[in-house]
Motif scaffolding. Structure first.
Motif, PDB file in Angstrom:
ATOM      1  N   VAL A  53       0.831  -1.206   0.000  1.00 52.43           N
ATOM      2  CA  VAL A  53       0.000   0.000   0.000  1.00 52.43           C
ATOM      3  C   VAL A  53       0.865   1.255   0.000  1.00 52.43           C
ATOM      4  CG1 VAL A  53      -1.774   1.260   1.268  1.00 52.43           C
ATOM      5  CG2 VAL A  53      -1.856  -1.235   1.174  1.00 52.43           C
ATOM      6  N   TYR A  54       1.945   1.243   0.771  1.00 51.77           N
ATOM      7  CA  TYR A  54       2.818   2.414   0.862  1.00 51.77           C
ATOM      8  C   TYR A  54       3.605   2.610  -0.436  1.00 51.77           C
ATOM      9  CZ  TYR A  54       1.616   1.816   5.723  1.00 51.77           C
ATOM     10  OH  TYR A  54       0.916   1.680   6.883  1.00 51.77           O
ATOM     11  N   GLU A  55       3.945   1.543  -1.101  1.00 50.89           N
ATOM     12  CA  GLU A  55       4.603   1.675  -2.399  1.00 50.89           C
ATOM     13  C   GLU A  55       3.653   2.255  -3.438  1.00 50.89           C
ATOM     14  OE1 GLU A  55       7.735  -2.079  -1.879  1.00 50.89           O
ATOM     15  OE2 GLU A  55       5.929  -2.275  -3.105  1.00 50.89           O
ATOM     16  N   GLU A  56       2.396   1.817  -3.398  1.00 46.38           N
ATOM     17  CA  GLU A  56       1.411   2.374  -4.325  1.00 46.38           C
ATOM     18  C   GLU A  56       1.237   3.876  -4.092  1.00 46.38           C
ATOM     19  OE1 GLU A  56      -2.141   0.180  -3.799  1.00 46.38           O
ATOM     20  OE2 GLU A  56      -1.348  -1.694  -4.610  1.00 46.38           O
ATOM     21  N   PRO A  72      -2.146   6.033 -12.757  1.00 43.47           N
ATOM     22  CA  PRO A  72      -2.452   4.617 -12.500  1.00 43.47           C
ATOM     23  C   PRO A  72      -3.743   4.455 -11.696  1.00 43.47           C
ATOM     24  CG  PRO A  72      -0.179   5.131 -11.952  1.00 43.47           C
ATOM     25  CD  PRO A  72      -0.869   6.436 -12.163  1.00 43.47           C
ATOM     26  N   LYS A  73      -4.260   3.255 -11.721  1.00 41.61           N
ATOM     27  CA  LYS A  73      -5.477   2.921 -10.978  1.00 41.61           C
ATOM     28  C   LYS A  73      -5.228   1.670 -10.155  1.00 41.61           C
ATOM     29  CE  LYS A  73      -8.771   4.921 -14.294  1.00 41.61           C
ATOM     30  NZ  LYS A  73      -7.736   5.455 -15.190  1.00 41.61           N
ATOM     31  N   VAL A  74      -5.982   1.552  -9.066  1.00 42.88           N
ATOM     32  CA  VAL A  74      -5.882   0.390  -8.177  1.00 42.88           C
ATOM     33  C   VAL A  74      -7.152  -0.441  -8.339  1.00 42.88           C
ATOM     34  CG1 VAL A  74      -5.662  -0.402  -5.803  1.00 42.88           C
ATOM     35  CG2 VAL A  74      -4.446   1.647  -6.550  1.00 42.88           C
ATOM     36  N   GLY A  92      -3.384   1.786 -19.541  1.00 43.44           N
ATOM     37  CA  GLY A  92      -2.576   2.459 -18.528  1.00 43.44           C
ATOM     38  C   GLY A  92      -1.898   1.481 -17.601  1.00 43.44           C
ATOM     39  N   VAL A  93      -1.454   1.978 -16.455  1.00 42.58           N
ATOM     40  CA  VAL A  93      -0.792   1.177 -15.429  1.00 42.58           C
ATOM     41  C   VAL A  93      -1.814   0.863 -14.340  1.00 42.58           C
ATOM     42  CG1 VAL A  93       1.055   1.088 -13.717  1.00 42.58           C
ATOM     43  CG2 VAL A  93       1.450   2.183 -15.933  1.00 42.58           C
ATOM     44  N   LEU A  94      -1.943  -0.420 -13.990  1.00 39.52           N
ATOM     45  CA  LEU A  94      -2.944  -0.858 -13.024  1.00 39.52           C
ATOM     46  C   LEU A  94      -2.268  -1.652 -11.914  1.00 39.52           C
ATOM     47  CD1 LEU A  94      -5.746  -2.110 -15.468  1.00 39.52           C
ATOM     48  CD2 LEU A  94      -5.484   0.165 -14.464  1.00 39.52           C
ATOM     49  N   PHE A  95      -2.553  -1.274 -10.664  1.00 39.39           N
ATOM     50  CA  PHE A  95      -2.117  -2.057  -9.511  1.00 39.39           C
ATOM     51  C   PHE A  95      -3.249  -3.040  -9.180  1.00 39.39           C
ATOM     52  CE2 PHE A  95       0.261   1.874  -9.175  1.00 39.39           C
ATOM     53  CZ  PHE A  95       1.529   1.442  -8.831  1.00 39.39           C
TER      54      PHE A  95
END
Length: 884
Positions: A53-56, A72-74, A92-95
């Motif tokens: 979570v902290y990296e995100e 980005p999106k989670v 895009g970039v997705l977590f």
């Protein structure tokens, strides 16, 4: 701005897929951030796995400052399945969480052919049968062109075990390994071009601290010798003092001793627990103040359970020395206490030992102030504000340093001593109140009110000693502290609120290890832009982050003060971490040189069997009569899996054997193998818990109603013994508290239930494949309609309660229960049948006589004449009568 070696790494990863192993603190987050910037647009779809979570939050902040085209999106459980499809299509970039991504890949909710690639963070946590390996396997089956890039900054974990790095690369479908230690040439050149001014402050330990440390080392060596003496056959080479002070000692001991934990004696287990306790005391000696350390030592000695359960070290002379030196640090020497007794009682003097680092911090802050004053007087253009960042490990140390800077050491130590002596003062006050009540039996109401007022005053003083004062006092102290902090230019910040630091404040206190946030120092450096950094607690990653900060700003003045106790465990821990990292990289370099990697390791070759299903489906059989040839048309084998089961390794292993998976939410069972076989999977701990709370009984009832072949699977941990109980725990008679007795009663109550015992998940997967051979495939729609609360059995023909009652009658079995159920409308009609009607229904005269006698015999609570044995026609009933 990336440094030269970071640009080289970025270029290599853009061109090739691979696993990057970087030294701790050398900017692995900067490289991942640069990689994300390149794909933050709708034309690409990049999935990020294993990010905390902290990296995100860190990546979101950095990419927002960079002004990327698409943020980005989670994707988590809060987003529905249909909404996730729309998010995937936007690119895009997705977590993405691992469990959700596995579901979407199996159910084809994600357009796998449109995925540009996958970024795997914290690759050292990847297991061969973990969710990450399962995701990459599914990805490579459907996408041969997408990239896979993995990152890790924990090189030590890759040398634990045999060929650990090669196993991780195999699970990640990677062929290239990129190694960048601190001593690598490009890294060394980039960081040495513009180095910060580093001042190492070797803080000497006090004589009492040295005495505590020597006593602790003596106790640790004593426990290690005793441990090796009690277990001469065990490999305990890693149990040394050097490994004991490292952070990975608990994990190392658990890996080595967990498989044989059941064979260890109680003394051995207690010695391991004592080593952990002594290890924590050794760390606390340099991490906490003298009063807190003495409180920890006193709690161990005064605790009756710990005092009696220890392995014997508390009875040694070294333990007495430890307690004596700890008490001397907290209360001072006995001679000094006798000389200054009156001043100590009046709280005008505190004999507690000052932390040597506190005095060193005061000297450093004064030196910084003098330096800035000199620069300001010599250069008018010099900035009037010099930011100072004091970095500590924990929040408690941060708060204590704030109190020390504001109020001084005497007030801080007196507050700690008051809190330490509070239980004793409370007991004395209670004793005085009790004696006063016993001596004055005729106290009036006014005197009682007076006592209440005194008690209120004592409570207020107690709360003040604890720091838990009334709201009025708190407001006054907070206002006073805030005013003093503002006057002195002091601010306490954390990684989340460091952006609110005021421009006129010069000194900031930062706690680094809060909620395992690895980027706390990086955030604070970017926002505060300090000119001076004081490392109150030292770590190798902090020093390298400061090196990168200075290398990115070559023309800025930057000074770093490093505080460390000389000749202490803190210094030894720091040097050990550097040595272990260097040894790990040297071993990885040797493994990389001798590593044999096949061409199809990356899974991009179409014929690669590593990423494809097995050639033979699980429901087919190979016959020698056909020369091993398979029929042209074959039905795809599949298993219906409950979504909650994807936390384990079993779904991945089943899929690896060529069996398709259908993830759904099941209310009855965990795995549906065929139309008739339902499996409830239990680990040993889960089995014991389900037997205790009765949940297993309800699950067996539901499986028995809806499926012909219910199965209870008991799966063991492969690292632990394949035994449910120890031999000396076996009981001769059935007991309600015994696990085996409960399992025996369970099998008696559910005749159709089958119990399977598997030593590991691999054996379970092989067993499932064998059970599916030659059987019909399960129906997903039918499995989802089965609920545990429904009152209809599988064939929807009988009432459940009446059916269970019929099974309790004598001579009624699963083979003949349908004869009664088909010819009788209700239990009332059954009771009205004559013996002749029962004979016609059951087609057995003896069974009819037993049922008739059971239903028509009157109950007599008092003793009556003995019943004749010839009244019981069957052998079983005659045996029962003879026993009576």
């Amino acid at each position: 701005m990336l440094l030269e070696y970071e640009k080289q790494i970025f270029a290599d990863l853009l061109e090739h897929d691979g696993l990057l192993v970087l030294a701790r603190g050398l900017g692995i987050y900067r490289i991942i951030e640069a990689l994300m910037k390149a794909f933050c647009h709708p034309a690409s779809l990049v999935l990020v796995l294993n990010a905390s979570v902290y990296e995100e939050e860190y990546y979101f902040e950095r990419l927002q400052l960079a002004g990327v085209e698409q943020m980005p999106k989670v994707i988590n459980s809060e987003i529905s399945r249909d909404e996730r499809v729309g998010v995937y299509m936007k690119g895009g970039v997705l977590f993405v969480s691992n469990r959700i991504l596995v579901m979407d890949l199996l159910t084809e909710k994600i357009p796998c052919h449109l995925v540009t690639g996958i970024i795997v963070c914290n690759a050292h946590r990847v297991k061969e049968a973990g969710l990450e390996a399962f995701i990459l396997r599914l990805f490579r089956q459907k996408n041969k062109d997408g990239f896979i890039k993995a990152f890790s900054d924990h090189p030590v974990t890759f040398i634990d075990g045999y060929c650990q790095a090669e196993k991780v690369m195999r699970a990640l479908f990677l062929r290239k390994l990129f190694l960048y230690p601190r001593f690598q040439a490009s890294v060394k050149d980039a960081l040495e071009r513009s180095q910060p001014e580093v001042i190492e402050l070797g803080v000497p330990c006090s004589p009492a601290m040295k005495g505590c440390q020597m006593a602790l080392l003596e106790l640790i060596n004593l426990c290690i010798k005793e441990l090796k003496l009690c277990n001469p056959t065990l490999d305990l080479e890693s149990v040394t003092y050097e490994n004991l002070i490292s952070t990975a000692f608990d994990a190392t001991v658990r890996i080595q001793l967990d498989p044989m934990w059941h064979q260890l004696t109680s003394k051995t287990k207690q010695l391991i627990a004592d080593l952990k306790t002594l290890r924590e005391l050794l760390r606390s000696l340099t991490h906490y103040d003298c009063v807190t350390f003495y409180s920890m030592v006193r709690s161990i000695k005064s605790n009756e359970k710990k005092f009696l359960d220890n392995a014997g070290w508390l009875y040694t002379d070294a333990a007495d020395k430890l307690y004596m030196f700890a008490k001397e640090r907290a209360h001072g020497k006995i001679e000094e206490q006798a000389k200054n007794l009156s001043r100590i009682k009046d709280k005008k003097m505190v004999l507690s030992e000052r932390n040597p680092k506190w005095e060193a911090l005061t000297e450093v802050l004064k030196e910084i102030s003098d330096t800035e004053e000199t620069l300001r007087s010599g250069d008018q253009k010099h900035s009037s504000v010099a930011r100072v960042l004091v970095a500590v490990d924990s929040q408690s140390t941060c708060s204590q340093l704030k109190d020390y800077i504001l109020h001084g050491a005497t007030k801080v130590l007196s507050g700690l001593l008051a809190r330490l002596d509070e239980p004793k003062q409370r007991d004395e006050s209670n004793g005085n109140e009790n004696s006063e009540e016993d001596g004055d039996q005729t106290s009036t109401k006014p005197s009682k009110g007076k006592r209440q007022k005194t008690a209120e005053n004592q409570t207020t003083l107690t709360q003040l000693a604890r720091g838990e004062t009334t709201s009025k006092t708190i407001c006054k102290e907070e206002i006073c502290d805030d005013k003093v902090m503002e006057d002195r230019g002091l601010q306490v910040v954390d990684s989340a609120s460091c952006a609110s630091v005021l421009t006129n404040q010069q000194t900031a206190l930062l706690a680094l290890r809060i909620n395992n946030d690895q980027n706390a120092l990086i955030r604070a450096l970017d926002v505060i832009q300090p000119r001076y950094v004081i490392l109150f607690d030292t770590d190798i990653s902090y020093i390298r982050q400061l090196e990168i900060f200075k290398a990115c700003r070559p023309g800025v003045q930057f000074r770093v003060y490093i505080m460390m106790f000389t000749g202490s465990s803190e210094e030894q821990r720091f040097l050990t971490s550097i040595r272990k990292e260097k040894v790990a990289f040297e071993e990885l370099i040797r493994q990389k040189a001798a590593m044999i990697i096949p061409e199809d390791r990356d899974g991009k070759i179409v014929e690669d069997q590593n990423a494809q299903h097995a050639a033979v489906a699980a429901n087919q059989t190979v016959t020698s009569r056909k020369g091993g040839l398979q029929p042209k048309e074959s039905q795809d084998s599949k298993v219906i899996v409950d979504m909650r089961e994807f936390r384990s390794d079993l779904p991945f292993l089943i899929h690896k054997l060529g069996v398709g998976l259908e993830p759904v939410t099941l209310e009855v069972g965990d795995y549906i193998l065929t139309q008739d076989i339902c499996v409830e999977r239990k680990s040993v701990s889960d089995l014991i818990g389900s037997l205790n709370n009765g949940r297993l009984y309800n699950q067996c009832v539901a499986m028995s109603r809806y499926y012909k072949r219910p199965v209870l699977l008991i799966e063991f941990d492969p690292t632990k013994p394949f035994a449910l109980q120890k031999n000396f725990n076996l009981q001769q008679e059935i007991s309600i508290n015994d696990v085996q007795s409960r399992l025996a009663l369970l099998t008696l109550h559910f005749p159709k239930l089958r119990i399977l015992w598997c030593q590991s998940s691999h054996s379970t997967a092989d067993l499932f494949v064998n059970l599916k051979k030659g059987s019909t495939e399960p129906a997903v729609d039918k499995a989802m309609t089965v609920t545990s609360t429904e009152d209809i059995i599988r064939d929807a023909k009988y009432n459940i309660a009446a059916h269970d009652l019929l099974m309790k009658l004598p001579c009624v079995t699963t083979k003949n229960v349908s004869l009664l159920a088909d010819n009788v409308n209700s239990i009332q009609d059954l009771c009205r049948l004559s013996q002749k009607d029962l004979e016609n229904t059951m087609s057995n005269k003896q069974y009819a006589q037993s049922i008739n006698l059971f239903l028509n015999t009157e109950y007599t609570p008092e003793k009556s004449e003995p019943v004749r044995v010839d009244q019981y026609p069957t052998k079983q009933s005659r045996k029962i009568a003879k026993r009576k």
